[in-house]
Design an enzyme around this catalytic site. Sequence first.
Site, short mmCIF file in Angstrom:
data_model
loop_
_atom_site.label_atom_id
_atom_site.label_comp_id
_atom_site.label_asym_id
_atom_site.label_seq_id
_atom_site.Cartn_x
_atom_site.Cartn_y
_atom_site.Cartn_z
N PRO A 114 73.01 23.77 15.63
CA PRO A 114 74.07 24.45 16.35
C PRO A 114 73.94 24.26 17.85
CG PRO A 114 72.35 26.02 15.89
CD PRO A 114 71.87 24.68 15.35
N GLY A 115 75.07 24.33 18.54
CA GLY A 115 75.07 24.22 19.99
C GLY A 115 76.03 25.22 20.59
N VAL A 116 76.02 25.31 21.90
CA VAL A 116 76.93 26.23 22.60
C VAL A 116 77.99 25.48 23.39
CG1 VAL A 116 75.29 28.14 22.70
CG2 VAL A 116 75.30 26.42 24.53
N GLY A 117 77.97 24.16 23.35
CA GLY A 117 78.97 23.37 24.05
C GLY A 117 78.91 21.93 23.62
N CYS A 179 70.18 19.23 25.18
CA CYS A 179 71.45 18.53 24.94
C CYS A 179 71.42 17.91 23.56
CB CYS A 179 71.65 17.45 26.00
SG CYS A 179 73.20 16.52 25.84
N HIS A 221 77.34 21.82 32.54
CA HIS A 221 76.70 20.82 31.68
C HIS A 221 77.75 19.96 30.98
CE1 HIS A 221 73.36 19.65 28.79
NE2 HIS A 221 74.44 19.29 28.11
N GLU A 222 78.77 20.61 30.40
CA GLU A 222 79.79 19.86 29.66
C GLU A 222 80.69 19.06 30.59
OE1 GLU A 222 79.08 19.61 26.71
OE2 GLU A 222 77.82 21.38 26.52
N HIS A 225 79.16 15.81 31.50
CA HIS A 225 79.32 14.77 30.48
C HIS A 225 80.58 13.95 30.73
CE1 HIS A 225 76.13 15.12 27.53
NE2 HIS A 225 76.29 16.43 27.43
#
EC number: 3.5.1.88
Length: 260
Positions: A114-117, A179, A221-222, A225
């Site tokens: 799982p991730g948050v973004g 990441c 962070h996103e 990218h």
Amino acid sequence: MEAHLRPLSAAALLLSPAAPLPTAVAASARRASPGGRRWSSVRASAGGGGWLSGLLGGKGGGGAPTAMTVTPGTVKAGDPVLHEPAQDVAPGDIPSEKVQGVIDRMVAVMRKAPGVGLAAPQIGVPLKIIVLEDTQEYISYAPKKDIEAQDRRPFDLLVIINPKLKTTSKRTALFFEGCLSVDGYRALVERHLDVEVSGLDRNGRPIKVEASGWQARILQHECDHLEGTLYVDTMVPRTFRIVDNLDLPLPVGCPPIGAR
């Protein structure tokens, strides 16, 4: 951006069974050619090649998954799509089956990790789309002192297309980041504590998000990218470490964790 689920060991998290990949998800990947830009299809299916072959094992895709390549559906550091600027989504294309399918895929991959973004380039799609979500369940796994220090609060799913980020204060903080495209590692990254992001939602309507603390970090962070920047490009290099060493002391001379 990875969720920090501390009760699980790194091995347990990284080696969890991968979900079956849909057989009909196709995205466009930009490649350079002497005659200018052209587009080619990158198919995220069990029979696909390219980055998916690398995900499934060795260079030819015939090997078994390894601990470093098991986040299903994500491309890894080194793939050109992660190191080049993404492209704007034409507003008229947002309702299309293609763009909506990309968004659905991003949300599914983020939640499965799982991730948050997650940013679209992380699934091989060079478009300016990000998704993020931090649930009370994810947060509950973190130590209380970390939650407070990071100013981490739950928020519902956000989909932002063509995001534009600006900082709204000079406050910054240093915390470890991970990441999904750099599995198994963490490093300290300095981020602004207060930001504002504007763009379009998945229905093509204007959206503006004012964020602070951990949500502001996820947004930065996103959005990085989408400019072809990974956290390893902006990290404090001497703090780079495997997840299992996350709690070891920082090297002498490194800046302290927390607000600056």
